[in-house]
Design a protein around this motif. Structure first.
Motif, mmCIF file in Angstrom:
data_model
loop_
_atom_site.group_PDB
_atom_site.id
_atom_site.type_symbol
_atom_site.label_atom_id
_atom_site.label_comp_id
_atom_site.label_asym_id
_atom_site.label_seq_id
_atom_site.Cartn_x
_atom_site.Cartn_y
_atom_site.Cartn_z
ATOM 1 N N HIS A 6 -5.940 0.582 7.226
ATOM 2 C CA HIS A 6 -6.607 -0.096 8.374
ATOM 3 C C HIS A 6 -5.103 -1.184 9.101
ATOM 4 N N ARG A 7 -4.607 -0.788 10.036
ATOM 5 C CA ARG A 7 -3.956 -1.645 11.037
ATOM 6 C C ARG A 7 -4.441 -1.909 11.854
ATOM 7 N N SER A 8 -5.104 -3.762 12.032
ATOM 8 C CA SER A 8 -5.196 -4.418 13.251
ATOM 9 C C SER A 8 -4.457 -4.581 14.253
ATOM 10 N N ARG A 9 -5.675 -4.192 15.050
ATOM 11 C CA ARG A 9 -5.138 -4.329 16.453
ATOM 12 C C ARG A 9 -4.710 -5.507 17.100
ATOM 13 N N PRO A 10 -4.000 -6.396 18.004
ATOM 14 C CA PRO A 10 -4.007 -7.619 17.907
ATOM 15 C C PRO A 10 -5.156 -7.560 18.626
ATOM 16 N N LEU A 11 -5.539 -9.233 18.540
ATOM 17 C CA LEU A 11 -6.810 -9.644 18.767
ATOM 18 C C LEU A 11 -6.651 -9.900 20.924
ATOM 19 N N ILE A 61 0.505 -1.700 0.722
ATOM 20 C CA ILE A 61 0.031 -0.179 -0.346
ATOM 21 C C ILE A 61 1.126 1.465 0.036
ATOM 22 N N PRO A 62 0.512 2.274 -0.769
ATOM 23 C CA PRO A 62 1.297 3.473 -1.294
ATOM 24 C C PRO A 62 1.098 3.786 0.139
#
Length: 163
Positions: free
Chosen positions: A133-138, A126-127
């Motif tokens: 979106h950056r996922s949060r840890p589960l 992704i440029p």
């Protein structure tokens, strides 16, 4: 005492703007929300009772309806529901009312047993100028389940269980 009892509701803060372009203030938002939530609970009855979509719609709609019935002040309603301004909640409720008949028509819960879904992975970077979106840890309880599921898939247990 007199002012607090009788003029209190009249002296409540009046919202002048939502601060969102194209989203006008709804002076009677609480009443509108109560009406929309009651209509949503009635409309969602066309979905079978065991379908998760219906269960989720009923759960969050009942919660929001309860908040609107308990509170008179739009600010408190917004804080307790914590999903935006009351005007945004009105838009969300209207969108849900539009979605319910479509879900009843599409019946996404009726997936055939032999349905195959193609998974396409795109590893294109992704440029940097594009927000993503950056996922949060589960949470631990989900991370442990996900790791357990991956182990089963790798060993072939999941396929043996499902087939």
């Amino acid at each position: 005492m007199f002012l607090r009892r009788f003029a209190g509701p009249l002296l409540a803060m009046v919202k002048e703007s939502t601060g969102i372009v194209g989203l006008d203030v709804v002076p009677n938002a609480r009443q509108v929300l109560i009406s929309l939530y009651n209509k949503t609970l009635k409309e969602v009855q066309i979905i079978p009772p065991n379908v998760p979509y219906r269960k989720h719609v009923e759960a969050f709609t009942n919660h929001r309806l309860k908040v609107c019935q308990e509170e008179q002040d739009w600010e408190i309603i917004e804080k307790r529901i914590a999903c935006g301004q009351v005007e945004e909640l009105i838009e969300d409720a209207n969108s849900e009312l539009t979605l319910i008949p479509k879900m009843a028509e599409w019946k996404p819960w009726e997936v055939p047993d032999d349905y195959q879904c193609e998974i396409v992975e795109d590893k294109t970077p992704i440029p940097k100028h594009v927000p993503h979106h950056r996922s949060r840890p589960l949470p631990d309880y989900l991370a442990n389940k996900a790791a357990s599921d991956e182990t089963k898939i790798g060993s072939g247990e999941a396929k043996a269980e499902s087939g």
